[in-house]
Every structure is written in C-alpha cells, then in structure tokens.
Design an enzyme around this catalytic site. Structure first.
Site, PDB file in Angstrom:
ATOM      1  N   HIS A 120       0.840  -1.201   0.000  1.00  0.00           N
ATOM      2  CA  HIS A 120       0.000   0.000   0.000  1.00  0.00           C
ATOM      3  C   HIS A 120       0.873   1.249   0.000  1.00  0.00           C
ATOM      4  O   HIS A 120       2.069   1.174   0.308  1.00  0.00           O
ATOM      5  CB  HIS A 120      -0.901   0.030   1.245  1.00  0.00           C
ATOM      6  CG  HIS A 120      -2.056  -0.916   1.175  1.00  0.00           C
ATOM      7  ND1 HIS A 120      -1.947  -2.237   1.522  1.00  0.00           N
ATOM      8  CD2 HIS A 120      -3.338  -0.729   0.780  1.00  0.00           C
ATOM      9  CE1 HIS A 120      -3.119  -2.838   1.350  1.00  0.00           C
ATOM     10  NE2 HIS A 120      -3.990  -1.934   0.896  1.00  0.00           N
ATOM     11  N   LYS A 124      -0.370   4.601   4.740  1.00  0.00           N
ATOM     12  CA  LYS A 124      -1.251   3.633   5.422  1.00  0.00           C
ATOM     13  C   LYS A 124      -0.690   3.311   6.804  1.00  0.00           C
ATOM     14  O   LYS A 124       0.490   3.020   6.963  1.00  0.00           O
ATOM     15  CB  LYS A 124      -1.400   2.361   4.590  1.00  0.00           C
ATOM     16  CG  LYS A 124      -2.380   1.388   5.220  1.00  0.00           C
ATOM     17  CD  LYS A 124      -2.815   0.298   4.279  1.00  0.00           C
ATOM     18  CE  LYS A 124      -3.744  -0.699   4.956  1.00  0.00           C
ATOM     19  NZ  LYS A 124      -5.017  -0.097   5.399  1.00  0.00           N
TER      20      LYS A 124
HETATM   21  P1  NAD Z   1      -7.441   9.326   5.400  1.00  0.00           P
HETATM   22  O1  NAD Z   1      -6.414   9.562   6.471  1.00  0.00           O
HETATM   23  O2  NAD Z   1      -7.235   9.895   4.045  1.00  0.00           O
HETATM   24  O3  NAD Z   1      -8.888   9.842   5.914  1.00  0.00           O
HETATM   25  C1  NAD Z   1      -9.314   9.692   7.248  1.00  0.00           C
HETATM   26  C2  NAD Z   1     -10.515  10.581   7.488  1.00  0.00           C
HETATM   27  O4  NAD Z   1     -10.890  10.458   8.868  1.00  0.00           O
HETATM   28  C3  NAD Z   1     -10.277  12.087   7.247  1.00  0.00           C
HETATM   29  O5  NAD Z   1     -11.427  12.638   6.614  1.00  0.00           O
HETATM   30  C4  NAD Z   1     -10.162  12.665   8.633  1.00  0.00           C
HETATM   31  O6  NAD Z   1     -10.626  14.014   8.712  1.00  0.00           O
HETATM   32  C5  NAD Z   1     -11.126  11.761   9.391  1.00  0.00           C
HETATM   33  N1  NAD Z   1     -10.810  11.746  10.847  1.00  0.00           N
HETATM   34  C6  NAD Z   1      -9.580  11.692  11.414  1.00  0.00           C
HETATM   35  N2  NAD Z   1      -9.715  11.724  12.768  1.00  0.00           N
HETATM   36  C7  NAD Z   1     -11.044  11.822  13.029  1.00  0.00           C
HETATM   37  C8  NAD Z   1     -11.816  11.905  14.226  1.00  0.00           C
HETATM   38  N3  NAD Z   1     -11.208  11.862  15.416  1.00  0.00           N
HETATM   39  N4  NAD Z   1     -13.153  11.985  14.109  1.00  0.00           N
HETATM   40  C9  NAD Z   1     -13.767  11.998  12.898  1.00  0.00           C
HETATM   41  N5  NAD Z   1     -13.091  11.923  11.722  1.00  0.00           N
HETATM   42  C10 NAD Z   1     -11.752  11.835  11.802  1.00  0.00           C
HETATM   43  O7  NAD Z   1      -7.619   7.722   5.333  1.00  0.00           O
HETATM   44  P2  NAD Z   1      -8.209   6.837   4.132  1.00  0.00           P
HETATM   45  O8  NAD Z   1      -7.106   6.388   3.261  1.00  0.00           O
HETATM   46  O9  NAD Z   1      -9.405   7.527   3.546  1.00  0.00           O
HETATM   47  O10 NAD Z   1      -8.678   5.546   4.955  1.00  0.00           O
HETATM   48  C11 NAD Z   1      -9.643   5.620   5.993  1.00  0.00           C
HETATM   49  C12 NAD Z   1      -9.856   4.232   6.560  1.00  0.00           C
HETATM   50  O11 NAD Z   1     -10.458   3.393   5.556  1.00  0.00           O
HETATM   51  C13 NAD Z   1      -8.572   3.508   6.984  1.00  0.00           C
HETATM   52  O12 NAD Z   1      -8.843   2.742   8.142  1.00  0.00           O
HETATM   53  C14 NAD Z   1      -8.268   2.603   5.810  1.00  0.00           C
HETATM   54  O13 NAD Z   1      -7.507   1.475   6.164  1.00  0.00           O
HETATM   55  C15 NAD Z   1      -9.662   2.224   5.402  1.00  0.00           C
HETATM   56  N6  NAD Z   1      -9.811   1.776   4.005  1.00  0.00           N
HETATM   57  C16 NAD Z   1     -10.751   0.834   3.784  1.00  0.00           C
HETATM   58  C17 NAD Z   1     -11.017   0.400   2.497  1.00  0.00           C
HETATM   59  C18 NAD Z   1     -12.119  -0.604   2.265  1.00  0.00           C
HETATM   60  O14 NAD Z   1     -12.345  -1.030   1.128  1.00  0.00           O
HETATM   61  N7  NAD Z   1     -12.826  -0.997   3.322  1.00  0.00           N
HETATM   62  C19 NAD Z   1     -10.310   0.940   1.413  1.00  0.00           C
HETATM   63  C20 NAD Z   1      -9.344   1.920   1.674  1.00  0.00           C
HETATM   64  C21 NAD Z   1      -9.119   2.342   2.976  1.00  0.00           C
END
Ligand code: NAD
Length: 231
Positions: A120, A124
């Site tokens: 990744h 990540k």
């Molecule tokens: P990112 O860091 O780009 O986004 C995280 C988001 O969470 C941001 O909008 C941030 O403002 C918000 N955030 C942070 N702290 C917060 C809080 N205390 N309260 C509320 N919101 C808060 O991360 P990302 O790459 O978008 O990934 C997010 C999650 O999704 C990760 O856990 C990642 O592993 C997971 N993910 C899952 C899939 C899937 O298919 N299920 C795919 C990609 C990523």
C-alpha cells in the site's frame, strides 16, 4: 434515492466515495440524517460514529480498518441493534478473490504454506492490511483452522524457520499504491498464486456505495460484502 451520512468525507476514501456518488442519480451524500451511515475514518472515532448510527436507528457500513479489540466489541454490540456491514475491502474483485482463496485452501492439503503479501501507499497506518487479514481468515476457514493459531503477522521480516502449513503475512509500504494483495500457496516443488491489484480507490468507493444502497432499510444484524455482491 438513498441518502448517505459519510464519516471521513474529507479523507482519501471519503473523497473517492463523494466522486462516485456525484456520478449516480440514486444516491446522495448528506451531512446529517442519512438513510445509511458510512464510516471511512479512524478507529478512535468509530465508537462515536456507531453511537450516532444506533441513536438514529440507521444501518452502518464500516470500512475503517485496524480496530483495537474494544472498538471491535463496540461494532459487535451495535450489530445487535442496527444492520452492520464491516468490510476491510469493499471491492468486488477482492471479495471474489477471498472466495477463491477459501476454495483453494479447502482443496489443498495442510502441507501447503500460505503467504499473503500486500503493498500500500506510504501513508497507510495499519499493517498487515485489513484486506490481508480478511484473506488470511478466508484461507484459515477453508483449511478449518483458527487464523490466530497458525499465523505470523510480523511485517519486519522473518527471524526463523516457519512451521509447515503456516499462514504468513508480509506488508510493503511505498509510493501511492492503492492496494495490491497476493496469496501464495507454496508446496515442495510448486506454487499457486492468486492476486488482486486495485488501480485506484474508486473500486473501493463503488463497492461502498453499492453496499450502502443495499443496507438501507435492512433489519439489525451482521451482513457481508458477499451478501451485497451475491457471491
Ligand atoms: P485518510 O487519512 O485519508 O482519511 C481519514 C478521514 O478520517 C479524514 O477525513 C479525517 O478528517 C477523518 N478523521 C480523522 N480523525 C477523526 C476523528 N477523530 N473523528 C472523525 N473523523 C476523523 O484515510 P483513508 O485512506 O481515507 O482511509 C480511511 C480508513 O479506511 C482507513 O482505516 C483505511 O484502512 C480504510 N480503508 C478501507 C477500504 C475498504 O475497502 N474498506 C479501502 C481503503 C481504505
């Protein structure tokens, strides 16, 4: 029309979901009071998001990975009151891969080692990825064993020989890779390799929107991406 309240809307996944939703005329993203809640944020925020969904009596799709045991327990408790899908990977391809891995592990003997390699982007946080663990669980289920009993989740290399028939993980981090997963079945003298490469987050976003639309109006309980995708 299904309205979605999206937690993590400004993040990488949140923006991809917004992009996909904007191209569809049957879903909309709303700041409050959606038919379905969707969480792609951080583990520490999840409990508050679950509380919001339970208070509203609306289903929730949880895409956030890397949960601690207490956060996982909160998900389990919420599923008794609202409909929940918890999916470490919402892409159709990975959910089909998981099905194929379970099938291969069922048919191959316990002498086949199983190694799961993932890569990744450098930002990540959790390792191995939630998807790698999902694939490991599928392999363990196929083999009829408990993943925790047979796995090595280390990401920093292997310091000794492994037990035959183990399920191992290796995590690579770098660049802007959206998500590569490879499952290697290795026996003496031969290997089978099954894999998936996500070229962009749009594939996860498409699956997340499909899951959210499917969840709307569902009664309390646990559902899976396999239910959504009819696998
Ligand atoms: P990112 O860091 O780009 O986004 C995280 C988001 O969470 C941001 O909008 C941030 O403002 C918000 N955030 C942070 N702290 C917060 C809080 N205390 N309260 C509320 N919101 C808060 O991360 P990302 O790459 O978008 O990934 C997010 C999650 O999704 C990760 O856990 C990642 O592993 C997971 N993910 C899952 C899939 C899937 O298919 N299920 C795919 C990609 C990523």
């Amino acid at each position: 029309m299904v309205s979605i309240t999206l937690f993590g809307a400004s993040g990488r996944m949140g923006r991809a979901i917004g992009e996909v939703a904007a191209q569809r005329d049957d879903v909309s993203i709303v700041t409050d009071g959606g038919d379905v809640f969707v969480d792609f944020s951080v583990p520490s925020a999840l409990e508050a998001h679950l509380d919001a969904a339970v208070s509203a009596g609306k289903p929730i799709l949880i895409g956030t990975t890397g949960l601690a045991p207490a956060q996982q327990a909160a998900v389990d408790a919420a599923a008794e009151r609202i409909a929940v899908i918890q999916a470490a990977n919402t892409s159709l391809g990975v959910n089909l891969l998981s099905h194929l891995v379970r099938e291969a592990a069922t048919r191959l003997g316990a002498e086949w080692d199983i190694e799961i390699v993932e890569m990744h982007h450098r930002m990540k946080v959790d390792a191995p990825s939630g998807t790698a663990l999902l694939l490991g669980r599928a392999a363990a289920e196929g083999r009829g064993v408990d993943l925790d009993a047979v796995s090595d989740r280390g990401r920093d290399g292997i310091t000794g020989a492994r037990t035959a028939g183990h399920i191992g993980f290796a995590a690579l981090r770098g660049g802007s890779v959206a998500g590569d997963h490879q499952v290697i079945f290795a026996a003496d003298g031969e290997r089978i390799e099954l894999g998936h490469r996500a070229e962009s987050r749009i594939v996860f976003a498409r699956g997340a929107i499909a899951a959210a639309a499917w969840l709307a109006g569902k009664p309390a309980g646990r559902y899976t991406m396999a239910d959504v995708l009819g696998l």
